[in-house]
Design a protein around this motif. Sequence first.
Motif, PDB file in Angstrom:
ATOM      1  N   ASP A  26       0.156  25.441  -1.512  1.00 23.18           N
ATOM      2  CA  ASP A  26       0.553  25.099  -2.872  1.00 23.18           C
ATOM      3  C   ASP A  26      -0.600  25.360  -3.825  1.00 23.18           C
ATOM      4  O   ASP A  26      -1.739  25.571  -3.407  1.00 23.18           O
ATOM      5  CB  ASP A  26       1.042  23.648  -2.978  1.00 23.18           C
ATOM      6  CG  ASP A  26      -0.027  22.622  -2.621  1.00 23.18           C
ATOM      7  OD1 ASP A  26      -1.079  23.003  -2.088  1.00 23.18           O
ATOM      8  OD2 ASP A  26       0.192  21.427  -2.882  1.00 23.18           O
ATOM      9  N   TYR A  27      -0.288  25.359  -5.101  1.00 22.05           N
ATOM     10  CA  TYR A  27      -1.304  25.595  -6.112  1.00 22.05           C
ATOM     11  C   TYR A  27      -2.047  24.298  -6.395  1.00 22.05           C
ATOM     12  O   TYR A  27      -1.477  23.207  -6.321  1.00 22.05           O
ATOM     13  CB  TYR A  27      -0.671  26.142  -7.397  1.00 22.05           C
ATOM     14  CG  TYR A  27      -0.149  27.549  -7.214  1.00 22.05           C
ATOM     15  CD1 TYR A  27      -1.022  28.634  -7.193  1.00 22.05           C
ATOM     16  CD2 TYR A  27       1.209  27.792  -7.048  1.00 22.05           C
ATOM     17  CE1 TYR A  27      -0.557  29.925  -7.011  1.00 22.05           C
ATOM     18  CE2 TYR A  27       1.688  29.084  -6.865  1.00 22.05           C
ATOM     19  CZ  TYR A  27       0.794  30.148  -6.841  1.00 22.05           C
ATOM     20  OH  TYR A  27       1.249  31.420  -6.657  1.00 22.05           O
ATOM     21  N   VAL A  28      -3.342  24.436  -6.716  1.00 21.58           N
ATOM     22  CA  VAL A  28      -4.181  23.272  -6.990  1.00 21.58           C
ATOM     23  C   VAL A  28      -4.925  23.476  -8.303  1.00 21.58           C
ATOM     24  O   VAL A  28      -5.036  24.591  -8.807  1.00 21.58           O
ATOM     25  CB  VAL A  28      -5.193  23.013  -5.845  1.00 21.58           C
ATOM     26  CG1 VAL A  28      -4.483  22.601  -4.567  1.00 21.58           C
ATOM     27  CG2 VAL A  28      -6.082  24.227  -5.595  1.00 21.58           C
ATOM     28  N   THR A  29      -5.435  22.370  -8.825  1.00 17.77           N
ATOM     29  CA  THR A  29      -6.208  22.385 -10.064  1.00 17.77           C
ATOM     30  C   THR A  29      -7.676  22.123  -9.740  1.00 17.77           C
ATOM     31  O   THR A  29      -8.017  21.770  -8.601  1.00 17.77           O
ATOM     32  CB  THR A  29      -5.716  21.281 -11.019  1.00 17.77           C
ATOM     33  OG1 THR A  29      -5.970  20.009 -10.399  1.00 17.77           O
ATOM     34  CG2 THR A  29      -4.229  21.426 -11.334  1.00 17.77           C
ATOM     35  N   LEU A  30      -8.518  22.249 -10.758  1.00 16.18           N
ATOM     36  CA  LEU A  30      -9.933  21.911 -10.569  1.00 16.18           C
ATOM     37  C   LEU A  30     -10.080  20.442 -10.186  1.00 16.18           C
ATOM     38  O   LEU A  30     -10.950  20.091  -9.379  1.00 16.18           O
ATOM     39  CB  LEU A  30     -10.725  22.197 -11.843  1.00 16.18           C
ATOM     40  CG  LEU A  30     -11.006  23.657 -12.151  1.00 16.18           C
ATOM     41  CD1 LEU A  30     -11.789  23.773 -13.457  1.00 16.18           C
ATOM     42  CD2 LEU A  30     -11.770  24.322 -11.029  1.00 16.18           C
ATOM     43  N   GLU A  31      -9.240  19.590 -10.754  1.00 24.52           N
ATOM     44  CA  GLU A  31      -9.310  18.163 -10.426  1.00 24.52           C
ATOM     45  C   GLU A  31      -8.957  17.926  -8.963  1.00 24.52           C
ATOM     46  O   GLU A  31      -9.555  17.084  -8.295  1.00 24.52           O
ATOM     47  CB  GLU A  31      -8.393  17.353 -11.350  1.00 24.52           C
ATOM     48  CG  GLU A  31      -8.658  15.875 -11.329  1.00 24.52           C
ATOM     49  CD  GLU A  31     -10.085  15.497 -11.728  1.00 24.52           C
ATOM     50  OE1 GLU A  31     -10.656  14.585 -11.080  1.00 24.52           O
ATOM     51  OE2 GLU A  31     -10.648  16.101 -12.662  1.00 24.52           O
ATOM     52  N   ASP A  32      -7.979  18.684  -8.445  1.00 25.39           N
ATOM     53  CA  ASP A  32      -7.636  18.581  -7.018  1.00 25.39           C
ATOM     54  C   ASP A  32      -8.827  18.989  -6.156  1.00 25.39           C
ATOM     55  O   ASP A  32      -9.162  18.323  -5.174  1.00 25.39           O
ATOM     56  CB  ASP A  32      -6.440  19.485  -6.677  1.00 25.39           C
ATOM     57  CG  ASP A  32      -5.150  19.056  -7.351  1.00 25.39           C
ATOM     58  OD1 ASP A  32      -4.951  17.844  -7.576  1.00 25.39           O
ATOM     59  OD2 ASP A  32      -4.335  19.959  -7.664  1.00 25.39           O
TER      60      ASP A  32
END
Length: 181
Positions: A26-32
């Motif tokens: 899945d796609y993630v963010t910088l916060e993830d």
Amino acid sequence: MVDSKSGTLLIKRYASRRLYNTETSDYVTLEDISGFIRTGREVQIIDLKSGDDLTRQYLLQIIAEHEGRGESVLPLGVLTDLVRSYTTEVNSVVPQFLAQSFEMLRGGPATVMGNLGTSIPTIPGLEAIQAQQEAFLKAMTGGIPGAWPGTTSPTKTEEKEDLGDIKRQLAELQEKLSKLS
């Protein structure tokens, strides 16, 4: 707390600049990504098309975002010294100093106190480096009451005196290093 999964978590950056977690698909963010690191995971971010390792670039971006939101961990003087280290002969000492400081922080209070006197014995200007290391550790733990036995937050007067001492010691160290060149 360390995540139970082992190994380095591979994140791929697509041409759209989206970040893809190869473990969970899945796609993630910088916060993830920041969250993965806080739980103890090692993370590697690779550009899918070129294969370039972008980990350093994204870690710096995470730090910049936290600092920009007012979650300041690095005192202004430390940031200024980091910038200076890129343009001086001291730059060869800075990575070793930072790595040893964080290694001691990971080891806990006993490791910090035990290593302060022996951490960098072969470098000229040892006293200045040790004083900087102590100030760095004080800055890193100053906002956490009781983080280290016997530590308290410094007063404004103590901070000014410490900063003056650090600046003087840094100047002495830079002078000694320039004589070695």
